[in-house]
Motif scaffolding. Structure first.
Motif, PDB file in Angstrom:
ATOM      1  N   LEU A   9      29.036  30.625  51.497  1.00  0.00           N
ATOM      2  CA  LEU A   9      29.926  29.663  50.844  1.00  0.00           C
ATOM      3  C   LEU A   9      31.357  30.151  51.050  1.00  0.00           C
ATOM      4  N   ALA A  10      31.949  29.777  52.147  1.00  0.00           N
ATOM      5  CA  ALA A  10      33.197  30.382  52.603  1.00  0.00           C
ATOM      6  C   ALA A  10      34.408  30.065  51.753  1.00  0.00           C
ATOM      7  N   ASP A  11      34.335  29.083  50.882  1.00  0.00           N
ATOM      8  CA  ASP A  11      35.484  28.775  50.031  1.00  0.00           C
ATOM      9  C   ASP A  11      35.329  29.324  48.620  1.00  0.00           C
ATOM     10  N   GLU A  12      34.363  30.171  48.391  1.00  0.00           N
ATOM     11  CA  GLU A  12      34.075  30.695  47.058  1.00  0.00           C
ATOM     12  C   GLU A  12      35.279  31.400  46.427  1.00  0.00           C
ATOM     13  N   LEU A  13      36.050  32.129  47.203  1.00  0.00           N
ATOM     14  CA  LEU A  13      37.161  32.908  46.656  1.00  0.00           C
ATOM     15  C   LEU A  13      38.460  32.118  46.536  1.00  0.00           C
ATOM     16  N   VAL A  14      38.526  30.948  47.135  1.00  0.00           N
ATOM     17  CA  VAL A  14      39.778  30.189  47.161  1.00  0.00           C
ATOM     18  C   VAL A  14      40.302  29.858  45.758  1.00  0.00           C
ATOM     19  N   PRO A  15      39.481  29.335  44.830  1.00  0.00           N
ATOM     20  CA  PRO A  15      40.034  29.022  43.503  1.00  0.00           C
ATOM     21  C   PRO A  15      40.639  30.238  42.801  1.00  0.00           C
ATOM     22  N   CYS A  16      39.969  31.356  42.875  1.00  0.00           N
ATOM     23  CA  CYS A  16      40.466  32.569  42.235  1.00  0.00           C
ATOM     24  C   CYS A  16      41.749  33.053  42.921  1.00  0.00           C
ATOM     25  N   ALA A  17      41.763  33.066  44.238  1.00  0.00           N
ATOM     26  CA  ALA A  17      42.954  33.504  44.979  1.00  0.00           C
ATOM     27  C   ALA A  17      44.146  32.608  44.661  1.00  0.00           C
ATOM     28  N   ARG A  18      43.911  31.316  44.565  1.00  0.00           N
ATOM     29  CA  ARG A  18      45.006  30.390  44.239  1.00  0.00           C
ATOM     30  C   ARG A  18      45.573  30.665  42.850  1.00  0.00           C
ATOM     31  N   ARG A  19      44.704  31.002  41.906  1.00  0.00           N
ATOM     32  CA  ARG A  19      45.175  31.289  40.555  1.00  0.00           C
ATOM     33  C   ARG A  19      45.997  32.579  40.516  1.00  0.00           C
ATOM     34  N   VAL A  20      45.569  33.589  41.258  1.00  0.00           N
ATOM     35  CA  VAL A  20      46.345  34.833  41.314  1.00  0.00           C
ATOM     36  C   VAL A  20      47.698  34.569  41.971  1.00  0.00           C
ATOM     37  N   ALA A  22      49.292  31.807  41.991  1.00  0.00           N
ATOM     38  CA  ALA A  22      50.087  30.941  41.116  1.00  0.00           C
ATOM     39  C   ALA A  22      50.878  31.728  40.075  1.00  0.00           C
ATOM     40  N   THR A  23      50.536  32.998  39.865  1.00  0.00           N
ATOM     41  CA  THR A  23      51.320  33.809  38.931  1.00  0.00           C
ATOM     42  C   THR A  23      52.730  34.024  39.472  1.00  0.00           C
ATOM     43  N   GLY A  24      52.895  33.848  40.797  1.00  0.00           N
ATOM     44  CA  GLY A  24      54.184  34.074  41.422  1.00  0.00           C
ATOM     45  C   GLY A  24      54.464  35.540  41.705  1.00  0.00           C
ATOM     46  N   ARG A  25      53.530  36.407  41.363  1.00  0.00           N
ATOM     47  CA  ARG A  25      53.730  37.844  41.568  1.00  0.00           C
ATOM     48  C   ARG A  25      53.029  38.379  42.813  1.00  0.00           C
ATOM     49  N   TYR A  26      52.106  37.595  43.367  1.00  0.00           N
ATOM     50  CA  TYR A  26      51.310  38.082  44.484  1.00  0.00           C
ATOM     51  C   TYR A  26      51.111  37.000  45.531  1.00  0.00           C
ATOM     52  N   ALA A  27      51.143  37.407  46.778  1.00  0.00           N
ATOM     53  CA  ALA A  27      50.778  36.518  47.879  1.00  0.00           C
ATOM     54  C   ALA A  27      49.302  36.767  48.172  1.00  0.00           C
ATOM     55  N   CYS A  28      48.567  35.726  48.426  1.00  0.00           N
ATOM     56  CA  CYS A  28      47.133  35.860  48.672  1.00  0.00           C
ATOM     57  C   CYS A  28      46.762  35.219  49.999  1.00  0.00           C
ATOM     58  N   ASP A 127      39.137  31.353  36.529  1.00  0.00           N
ATOM     59  CA  ASP A 127      40.245  31.685  35.624  1.00  0.00           C
ATOM     60  C   ASP A 127      40.118  33.105  35.083  1.00  0.00           C
ATOM     61  N   GLU A 128      38.915  33.456  34.612  1.00  0.00           N
ATOM     62  CA  GLU A 128      38.703  34.792  34.059  1.00  0.00           C
ATOM     63  C   GLU A 128      38.850  35.867  35.128  1.00  0.00           C
ATOM     64  N   MET A 129      38.298  35.620  36.314  1.00  0.00           N
ATOM     65  CA  MET A 129      38.389  36.615  37.377  1.00  0.00           C
ATOM     66  C   MET A 129      39.832  36.767  37.852  1.00  0.00           C
ATOM     67  N   ALA A 130      40.541  35.659  38.001  1.00  0.00           N
ATOM     68  CA  ALA A 130      41.943  35.741  38.431  1.00  0.00           C
ATOM     69  C   ALA A 130      42.771  36.512  37.417  1.00  0.00           C
ATOM     70  N   ALA A 131      42.527  36.287  36.133  1.00  0.00           N
ATOM     71  CA  ALA A 131      43.263  37.028  35.101  1.00  0.00           C
ATOM     72  C   ALA A 131      42.971  38.525  35.202  1.00  0.00           C
ATOM     73  N   ALA A 132      41.722  38.880  35.457  1.00  0.00           N
ATOM     74  CA  ALA A 132      41.358  40.296  35.589  1.00  0.00           C
ATOM     75  C   ALA A 132      42.012  40.913  36.821  1.00  0.00           C
ATOM     76  N   VAL A 133      42.005  40.191  37.925  1.00  0.00           N
ATOM     77  CA  VAL A 133      42.614  40.699  39.162  1.00  0.00           C
ATOM     78  C   VAL A 133      44.121  40.863  38.988  1.00  0.00           C
ATOM     79  N   ALA A 134      44.785  39.861  38.415  1.00  0.00           N
ATOM     80  CA  ALA A 134      46.237  39.948  38.211  1.00  0.00           C
ATOM     81  C   ALA A 134      46.585  41.093  37.261  1.00  0.00           C
ATOM     82  N   ALA A 135      45.811  41.265  36.185  1.00  0.00           N
ATOM     83  CA  ALA A 135      46.061  42.364  35.245  1.00  0.00           C
ATOM     84  C   ALA A 135      45.872  43.712  35.932  1.00  0.00           C
TER      85      ALA A 135
END
Length: 148
Positions: A9-20, A22-28, A127-135
């Motif tokens: 499922l090659a797009d599995e990580l896209v939603p999480c990467a987009r959320r990270v 979107a913080t404006g602190r990281y390029a993904c 959402d939860e995974m992106a928050a954990a990755v950004a933190a």
């Protein structure tokens, strides 16, 4: 941040990467590891036939190689970089023991377990995974040329 997608499922990580991102602190950048069997490594998924060919490569090549692979604390000892181990609390019997293994070989790893999530947590709990990755990234800034 580079996200390496290795599943069918090659797009599995896209939603999480987009959320990270979107913080404006990281390029993904999400990189799809395609090329199982006869599929085109540069072409995203999109056909049942291509995914079926991928499954053959996965089941005949990747899975046996992963099952034969052995690594332990001695192999991981040189790893001093910060490590985040994300996992789903409902990952099931094949994946849940991985958390124990990661803790054993990388005792300095930060662990984040998402309740109610399975192995597909990047897709189902983005959402939860992106928050954990950004933190995690905020807590462990990379130093480039001596500057964070």
């Amino acid at each position: 941040m580079l996200w390496l997608q290795t599943a069918l499922l090659a797009d599995e990580l896209v939603p999480c990467a987009r959320r990270v991102a979107a913080t404006g602190r990281y390029a993904c950048l999400v990189q799809h590891r395609r090329g199982y069997a006869r599929s085109d490594p540069a072409t995203p998924p999109g056909s049942i036939e291509r995914d079926a060919a991928d499954a053959v490569g996965l089941l005949e090549g990747d899975v046996p190689a992963l099952l034969a692979w052995r690594s332990g604390a001695d192999d991981a000892a040189p790893i001093t970089a910060s490590v985040l181990s994300d996992g789903g609390a409902e990952s099931g019997p094949w994946f849940a023991p991985v958390r124990d293994w990661v803790r054993a070989i990388l005792p300095h790893a930060d662990e984040h377990v998402i309740l109610g999530a399975g192995h597909d947590l990047a897709l189902t709990h983005a959402d939860e995974m992106a928050a954990a990755v950004a933190a995690f990234l905020d807590a462990h800034p990379l130093e480039v040329g001596g500057a964070p």
